[in-house]
Scaffold this motif. Structure first.
Motif, PDB file in Angstrom:
ATOM      1  N   ILE A 121      83.545  22.311 131.902  1.00  0.00           N
ATOM      2  CA  ILE A 121      84.992  21.058 131.506  1.00  0.00           C
ATOM      3  C   ILE A 121      84.132  20.204 130.484  1.00  0.00           C
ATOM      4  CG2 ILE A 121      86.140  21.195 133.603  1.00  0.00           C
ATOM      5  CD1 ILE A 121      84.670  18.694 134.346  1.00  0.00           C
ATOM      6  N   LYS A 122      82.717  20.235 130.161  1.00  0.00           N
ATOM      7  CA  LYS A 122      82.010  19.290 129.269  1.00  0.00           C
ATOM      8  C   LYS A 122      81.928  20.066 128.173  1.00  0.00           C
ATOM      9  CE  LYS A 122      79.801  16.349 133.076  1.00  0.00           C
ATOM     10  NZ  LYS A 122      80.709  15.358 132.693  1.00  0.00           N
ATOM     11  N   GLY A 123      81.883  21.383 128.013  1.00  0.00           N
ATOM     12  CA  GLY A 123      81.625  22.195 127.016  1.00  0.00           C
ATOM     13  C   GLY A 123      82.422  21.934 125.753  1.00  0.00           C
ATOM     14  N   ASN A 124      81.887  21.711 124.659  1.00  0.00           N
ATOM     15  CA  ASN A 124      82.623  21.371 123.480  1.00  0.00           C
ATOM     16  C   ASN A 124      83.065  22.530 122.457  1.00  0.00           C
ATOM     17  OD1 ASN A 124      82.860  18.577 123.741  1.00  0.00           O
ATOM     18  ND2 ASN A 124      80.633  18.261 123.094  1.00  0.00           N
ATOM     19  N   VAL A 125      81.897  23.762 122.860  1.00  0.00           N
ATOM     20  CA  VAL A 125      82.322  24.799 121.905  1.00  0.00           C
ATOM     21  C   VAL A 125      81.900  26.210 122.771  1.00  0.00           C
ATOM     22  CG1 VAL A 125      81.202  23.570 119.860  1.00  0.00           C
ATOM     23  CG2 VAL A 125      79.692  24.795 121.327  1.00  0.00           C
ATOM     24  N   ASN A 126      82.420  27.372 122.248  1.00  0.00           N
ATOM     25  CA  ASN A 126      82.046  28.690 122.526  1.00  0.00           C
ATOM     26  C   ASN A 126      80.785  28.942 122.150  1.00  0.00           C
ATOM     27  OD1 ASN A 126      82.298  31.598 123.125  1.00  0.00           O
ATOM     28  ND2 ASN A 126      84.277  31.564 123.086  1.00  0.00           N
ATOM     29  N   THR A 127      79.863  28.702 123.324  1.00  0.00           N
ATOM     30  CA  THR A 127      78.453  29.118 122.941  1.00  0.00           C
ATOM     31  C   THR A 127      78.174  30.573 122.863  1.00  0.00           C
ATOM     32  OG1 THR A 127      78.117  29.199 125.261  1.00  0.00           O
ATOM     33  CG2 THR A 127      77.780  27.018 124.214  1.00  0.00           C
ATOM     34  N   LYS A 128      78.956  31.434 123.469  1.00  0.00           N
ATOM     35  CA  LYS A 128      78.706  32.824 123.400  1.00  0.00           C
ATOM     36  C   LYS A 128      79.041  33.447 122.079  1.00  0.00           C
ATOM     37  CE  LYS A 128      78.227  37.297 124.375  1.00  0.00           C
ATOM     38  NZ  LYS A 128      76.822  37.892 124.410  1.00  0.00           N
ATOM     39  N   ASP A 129      79.827  32.938 121.502  1.00  0.00           N
ATOM     40  CA  ASP A 129      80.570  33.109 120.061  1.00  0.00           C
ATOM     41  C   ASP A 129      79.465  32.982 119.232  1.00  0.00           C
ATOM     42  OD1 ASP A 129      82.703  34.294 118.382  1.00  0.00           O
ATOM     43  OD2 ASP A 129      82.432  32.133 117.563  1.00  0.00           O
ATOM     44  N   MET A 130      79.138  31.570 119.308  1.00  0.00           N
ATOM     45  CA  MET A 130      77.949  31.007 118.283  1.00  0.00           C
ATOM     46  C   MET A 130      76.759  31.910 118.373  1.00  0.00           C
ATOM     47  SD  MET A 130      76.862  29.339 115.878  1.00  0.00           S
ATOM     48  CE  MET A 130      77.944  27.942 115.397  1.00  0.00           C
ATOM     49  N   ALA A 131      76.208  32.013 119.675  1.00  0.00           N
ATOM     50  CA  ALA A 131      75.029  32.697 119.727  1.00  0.00           C
ATOM     51  C   ALA A 131      75.062  34.359 119.309  1.00  0.00           C
ATOM     52  CB  ALA A 131      74.582  33.016 121.251  1.00  0.00           C
ATOM     53  N   ASN A 132      76.202  34.842 119.248  1.00  0.00           N
ATOM     54  CA  ASN A 132      76.411  36.218 118.655  1.00  0.00           C
ATOM     55  C   ASN A 132      76.434  36.138 117.116  1.00  0.00           C
ATOM     56  OD1 ASN A 132      76.678  37.191 121.202  1.00  0.00           O
ATOM     57  ND2 ASN A 132      78.670  37.963 120.867  1.00  0.00           N
ATOM     58  N   LYS A 133      76.939  35.025 116.528  1.00  0.00           N
ATOM     59  CA  LYS A 133      76.796  34.954 115.196  1.00  0.00           C
ATOM     60  C   LYS A 133      75.333  34.655 114.486  1.00  0.00           C
ATOM     61  CE  LYS A 133      81.721  33.547 114.939  1.00  0.00           C
ATOM     62  NZ  LYS A 133      82.575  32.152 114.392  1.00  0.00           N
ATOM     63  N   ILE A 134      74.662  34.095 115.231  1.00  0.00           N
ATOM     64  CA  ILE A 134      73.408  33.788 115.012  1.00  0.00           C
ATOM     65  C   ILE A 134      72.373  34.937 115.302  1.00  0.00           C
ATOM     66  CG2 ILE A 134      71.431  32.403 115.419  1.00  0.00           C
ATOM     67  CD1 ILE A 134      72.953  30.131 116.367  1.00  0.00           C
ATOM     68  N   GLU A 135      72.704  35.773 116.164  1.00  0.00           N
ATOM     69  CA  GLU A 135      72.033  36.797 116.361  1.00  0.00           C
ATOM     70  C   GLU A 135      72.066  37.924 115.159  1.00  0.00           C
ATOM     71  OE1 GLU A 135      70.115  38.104 118.541  1.00  0.00           O
ATOM     72  OE2 GLU A 135      70.357  37.144 120.812  1.00  0.00           O
ATOM     73  N   LYS A 136      73.306  37.866 114.496  1.00  0.00           N
ATOM     74  CA  LYS A 136      73.553  38.738 113.392  1.00  0.00           C
ATOM     75  C   LYS A 136      72.824  38.270 112.386  1.00  0.00           C
ATOM     76  CE  LYS A 136      77.268  40.305 110.325  1.00  0.00           C
ATOM     77  NZ  LYS A 136      78.416  40.157 110.112  1.00  0.00           N
ATOM     78  N   LEU A 137      72.493  37.194 112.023  1.00  0.00           N
ATOM     79  CA  LEU A 137      71.556  36.657 111.052  1.00  0.00           C
ATOM     80  C   LEU A 137      70.001  36.795 111.450  1.00  0.00           C
ATOM     81  CD1 LEU A 137      73.633  33.428 110.446  1.00  0.00           C
ATOM     82  CD2 LEU A 137      73.619  35.488 109.052  1.00  0.00           C
ATOM     83  N   VAL A 138      69.629  36.800 112.497  1.00  0.00           N
ATOM     84  CA  VAL A 138      68.247  36.896 112.812  1.00  0.00           C
ATOM     85  C   VAL A 138      67.431  37.957 113.375  1.00  0.00           C
ATOM     86  CG1 VAL A 138      68.436  34.241 112.817  1.00  0.00           C
ATOM     87  CG2 VAL A 138      68.259  35.468 115.169  1.00  0.00           C
ATOM     88  N   PHE A 139      68.300  38.912 114.034  1.00  0.00           N
ATOM     89  CA  PHE A 139      67.807  39.873 114.714  1.00  0.00           C
ATOM     90  C   PHE A 139      68.317  41.302 114.143  1.00  0.00           C
ATOM     91  CE2 PHE A 139      67.463  43.154 117.946  1.00  0.00           C
ATOM     92  CZ  PHE A 139      66.229  43.103 118.613  1.00  0.00           C
ATOM     93  N   PRO A 140      67.398  42.358 113.978  1.00  0.00           N
ATOM     94  CA  PRO A 140      66.195  42.291 114.311  1.00  0.00           C
ATOM     95  C   PRO A 140      65.386  41.570 113.021  1.00  0.00           C
ATOM     96  CG  PRO A 140      66.841  44.544 113.514  1.00  0.00           C
ATOM     97  CD  PRO A 140      68.102  43.493 113.444  1.00  0.00           C
ATOM     98  N   SER A 141      64.091  41.428 113.231  1.00  0.00           N
ATOM     99  CA  SER A 141      63.268  40.649 112.299  1.00  0.00           C
ATOM    100  C   SER A 141      61.844  40.906 112.764  1.00  0.00           C
ATOM    101  CB  SER A 141      63.605  39.311 112.059  1.00  0.00           C
ATOM    102  OG  SER A 141      62.565  38.761 111.113  1.00  0.00           O
ATOM    103  N   ASN A 142      60.868  40.824 111.927  1.00  0.00           N
ATOM    104  CA  ASN A 142      59.514  40.756 112.293  1.00  0.00           C
ATOM    105  C   ASN A 142      58.953  39.252 112.448  1.00  0.00           C
ATOM    106  OD1 ASN A 142      59.076  43.470 112.718  1.00  0.00           O
ATOM    107  ND2 ASN A 142      58.771  44.041 110.649  1.00  0.00           N
ATOM    108  N   TYR A 143      59.909  38.359 112.019  1.00  0.00           N
ATOM    109  CA  TYR A 143      59.259  36.953 112.111  1.00  0.00           C
ATOM    110  C   TYR A 143      60.075  36.285 113.427  1.00  0.00           C
ATOM    111  CZ  TYR A 143      58.187  37.735 107.318  1.00  0.00           C
ATOM    112  OH  TYR A 143      57.714  38.083 106.220  1.00  0.00           O
ATOM    113  N   HIS A 144      59.166  35.565 113.932  1.00  0.00           N
ATOM    114  CA  HIS A 144      59.614  35.079 115.298  1.00  0.00           C
ATOM    115  C   HIS A 144      60.257  33.618 115.434  1.00  0.00           C
ATOM    116  CE1 HIS A 144      57.284  38.493 117.295  1.00  0.00           C
ATOM    117  NE2 HIS A 144      56.523  38.242 116.382  1.00  0.00           N
ATOM    118  N   ILE A 145      61.340  33.682 116.336  1.00  0.00           N
ATOM    119  CA  ILE A 145      62.044  32.361 116.162  1.00  0.00           C
ATOM    120  C   ILE A 145      62.650  32.308 117.826  1.00  0.00           C
ATOM    121  CG2 ILE A 145      64.107  33.470 115.393  1.00  0.00           C
ATOM    122  CD1 ILE A 145      64.879  30.699 114.208  1.00  0.00           C
TER     123      ILE A 145
END
Length: 348
Positions: A121-145
């Motif tokens: 009830i305190k959540g402002n955003v869909n975290t799973k959706d955002m995480a998936n979108k970020i994954e697309k931009l940073v994985f896979p990579s040999n640089y660590h984050i």
């Protein structure tokens, strides 16, 4: 036996060395911390066929399966081919080749996320959706984050202790015609948030916008719907946090009230920044250390290149971290700070 094993290669496949010679633990990534329950049977099969029959829910929201013998790692890699395809490619749309050799890299670590507004009830955003979108931009990579996404400023995802923390925020709208002057929102802000609300002489609510973190506690507390969340979604980006043995520290705000487009633009530039900071030679150094090396202003220059900031976004002019320093009582020597990389290095 371990002398004949390429530990680094296995680590790239997301296998972690055990203290038992010749045994490893597989870390199966769960982007955003949520996965279809059907995959529990995959975990069970690996654990009972090649592991020691147990699995550990990893601190980075991974399925950790210990007790796998080195000679069985190829069979495990072949078995998880379909899991990787469905979870990483079909769901997150990561640009990667799928074969029988397992995970291609451990580079970008599994992106963590709390459950977000799909349940909380305190959540402002869909975290799973955002995480998936970020994954697309940073994985896979040999640089660590290391990245964590939290649905609200409670930061249950511990974004303050990651290279990047992404925290869901809301902009609230006050409807004075609905307000009954009960002061419930003021009390909620005082007890749970940043104390920016107060009652005025007319029995209505005043707000000092300077320090609102966009949590939405006022909305939850109001019995008359005098406070509502605006439909636009915003995010706070935290940078440079870390745990660890040497110099743990809490991250600091990089951008406040960023739009989704700005968040994704920042992560779209992460590879470019990492390449520059490490002179195109990948090392096992996480994002916070790279920011230290480059310096905040160079980091900001590269990470925001071609990113169009939304009007509400507030970018930190400077960022200062406070680190915990450990010193010996004998032969005390000052801890060396990371040397700044020359700011005129060209981008290739």
């Amino acid at each position: 036996m371990n002398n004949d094993i390429d530990i680094k290669k296995l680590r790239l496949n997301c296998f972690r060395q055990s203290k038992v010679s010749g045994e490893f633990m597989l870390q199966m990534r769960i982007p955003g911390g949520t996965v279809n329950a059907k995959y529990l049977s995959v975990v069970q099969y690996i654990a009972q066929t090649w592991g020691d029959g147990t699995f550990h829910v990893g601190m980075r929201q991974t399925f950790n399966i210990p007790g796998i013998k080195y000679e069985n790692t190829e069979a495990v890699n072949e078995y998880i081919e379909q899991y990787i395809k469905e979870v990483e490619v079909d769901e997150c749309d990561c640009d990667m080749a799928i074969d029988k050799n397992g995970y291609p890299t451990i580079g970008a670590r599994n992106i963590m996320a709390c459950i977000g507004n799909t349940h909380c009830i305190k959540g402002n955003v869909n975290t799973k959706d955002m995480a998936n979108k970020i994954e697309k931009l940073v994985f896979p990579s040999n640089y660590h984050i290391k990245v964590s996404v939290a649905g609200c400023p409670n930061d249950c995802g511990k974004g303050h202790f990651q290279d990047f923390g992404v925290i869901g925020q809301a902009r609230m709208e006050y409807h004075p015609e609905r307000c009954i002057g009960c002061g419930a929102c003021v009390k909620a802000c005082e007890h749970h948030a940043t104390r920016v609300l107060s009652m005025n002489q007319n029995g209505r609510v005043d707000k000092d916008p300077c320090c609102c973190v966009g949590c939405g506690e006022c909305v939850l507390a109001c019995p008359a719907s005098a406070w509502t969340r605006k439909p636009e979604k915003f995010y706070r980006i935290i940078i440079g946090g870390r745990s660890g043995k040497q110099n743990p520290r809490m991250g600091q705000t990089f951008i406040n009230f960023a739009s989704e487009e700005v968040v994704l633009g920042v992560f779209g530039n992460w590879q470019k920044f990492s390449e520059w900071a490490l002179d195109y030679k990948p090392q096992y150094l996480h994002g916070g250390h790279l920011i230290d090396r480059a310096g905040y202003h160079k980091f900001k220059e590269i990470i925001l290149s071609d990113v169009n900031l939304n009007p509400e976004a507030l970018v930190a002019e400077n960022v200062f971290w406070k680190e915990t320093e450990y010193r010996s009582n004998i032969n005390v020597k000052p801890i060396k700070q990371h040397e700044s990389i020359e700011s005129n290095r060209p981008l290739r």
